[in-house]
Enzyme design. Structure first.
Site: not given
Ligand code: PA5
Length: 470
Positions: A308, A329, A443
């Site tokens: 990310e 394996h 989303k």
């Molecule tokens: O690293 C990040 O920002 C994302 O992976 C969020 O943690 C994830 O989308 C969950 O978001 P939230 O805590 O707003 O539910």
């Protein structure tokens, strides 16, 4: 040591600096990049190391992209004094029920899962059982969870910074209904804790109106950098682990690799520079490898952190993971002889928590008599060393990250090291390591397809596309 001086340092001197640095700091994590030396030219490595050092400076003085989300850098300095409230909440919840369901996804899930899986004794009876929900939309998973919860008292810790993420929102609705039916509204409220934004979001508002105990995720800390907030600490404390030791580990690593240590000997700089040097010469997939199955979720946390943070603007190393020797394996064949674009980062765990020796056998019909009397860890380490050499020989560069053992303190060191190196890497790459704009695309489509008001035109377009008419 001046900046100009660093530019001309030969690799051997960098190694010596690194060893001296290691001896002086309370740093238990090591990084060894000898396994990339036959692939990456010294000059290239030195130039990327310089960029890593300026990236570290930018990060620490808040002049880089996304600097409004760098609060995690200094979390360790405060966290050691802020664990008491988390421990008190965990103790209260543990007296209420033998099980807690932790609801969250992504950065609001993976840190806690990584830590509790790493520290877990898989076959020991639990004083308190931690279960996870809201990290998937699987109906079967959640239905099975509810069937289990029918037979036990439980708490819910719901974690979402935005408070609007669909997966945990659905799971929380389902679980809240289940808990309400089980124990009534008043009792239910004391069994729920929310970890969310200080001021806004649907979860924040619900927690305030229902009167749940709450913990705050600071504004300047993004999900995947939040393991040292109640996001990671509360589940860890609930599972019975030492959150102070974890926080101390993070702090010792922070003091070792953060500001004041902008030299090539800084292991976060070393790692970030090594992986980006490899990326610049075509090694576009990094495989995180461990030889301990308990670290599978640490690898999931690492993949999210790096994926990310770096994967944007058509750039970024693709983070993958395997567990050896299990996956030798399966994926071992590809890694040894498949397309040559892979490099490895191997987590070497020096010591195991238990001692188990391979027994002798009079008939030796399995042919492994030469291993009898050796500890399994010794065998595992030899497998690791042999594989490393085979992979380097097969054209796969290897970075070695060493840790003393798997415990709270060392995991704290390891996670802070990976976080800092990730942010440095993002800056070397020229991206903002603290946003994730790409996550929105799925989303939007999902909401449109599910009929969210306001998405009508988009829904029509997508439906046509799905029917092959768009
Ligand atoms: O690293 C990040 O920002 C994302 O992976 C969020 O943690 C994830 O989308 C969950 O978001 P939230 O805590 O707003 O539910």
């Amino acid at each position: 040591m001046t900046a100009d001086c660093r530019l001309v340092l030969p690799t051997e001197i960098i190694y010596i600096c690194y060893v001296l640095n290691y001896l002086m700091m309370k740093q238990t994590i090591t990084v060894n990049i000898k396994g990339i030396s036959s692939f990456a030219a010294d000059a290239e490595l030195r130039s990327v190391t310089d960029r890593a050092i300026s990236s570290l400076r930018m990060l620490c003085d808040g002049t880089g992209r996304g600097s409004e989300f760098t609060g995690w850098l200094r979390l360790p300095d405060q966290a050691v004094n802020e664990t008491a409230a988390v421990k008190a909440c965990a103790a209260r919840l543990r007296t209420l029920a033998p099980v807690t369901v932790v609801v969250g996804i992504g950065g609001s899930y993976l840190g806690a899962r990584a830590l509790t899986e790493a520290l877990n004794d898989p076959f020991a009876p639990k004083e308190h059982t931690l279960l996870f929900a809201g990290h998937t939309l699987s109906e079967d998973y959640h239905a099975a969870l509810l069937r289990y919860l029918d037979g036990t008292d439980y708490n819910i810790v719901v974690i979402s910074k935005s408070g609007t993420t669909t997966e945990p929102a659905i799971a929380f609705r389902i679980l809240r209904d289940h808990l309400r039916n089980k124990m009534g509204v008043a009792a239910m409220k004391s069994h729920i804790v929310a970890v969310t934004d200080a001021r806004r979001g649907a979860l924040h508002d619900l927690a305030v109106s229902e009167g749940y105990e709450t913990f705050v995720i600071p504004d300047d800390v993004g999900g995947r950098y939040s393991v040292l907030t109640p996001v990671g600490l509360l589940p860890l404390a609930l599972a019975g682990y030492d959150i102070d030791a974890f926080a101390r580990g993070m702090l010792d690593m922070a003091l070792s690799v953060r500001e004041g240590n902008d030299t090539p000997a800084n292991i976060a700089v070393t790692y970030a520079a090594a992986r980006n040097t490899l990326y610049s010469i075509g090694y576009s997939t990094e495989i995180l490898i461990s030889y301990e199955p308990s670290l599978v979720f640490l690898a999931e946390w690492w993949k999210q952190l790096y994926g990310e943070s770096e994967g944007k603007e058509s750039k970024g190393i693709f983070p993958a993971s395997v567990t050896f020797t299990t996956d030798l394996h399966s994926m071992g064949q590809y890694i040894q002889q498949g397309e040559r674009k892979l490099f490895e980062t191997v987590i070497h765990v020096a010591d195991s928590r238990n001692k188990l020796v391979v027994p002798g056998a009079t008939d030796n019909s399995d042919g492994i008599g030469f291993i009898a009397g050796k500890r399994m860890t010794e065998v595992n380490h030899k497998a690791e060393a042999g594989t490393r050499l085979a992979h380097i020989g097969g054209g796969v560069p290897v970075i070695l990250v060493g840790m003393e053992r798997i415990d709270e303190y060392n995991l704290g060191q390891l996670m802070y090291f990976f976080e800092l190196a990730c942010a440095i890497s993002g800056y070397i790459l020229g991206v903002n390591p603290f946003d994730q704009p790409g996550v929105e695309s799925y989303k939007k489509n999902m909401f449109a397809l599910l009929g969210k008001p306001g998405f009508e035109a988009e829904r029509e377009r997508l439906e046509k596309q799905l029917q092959g008419r768009g």
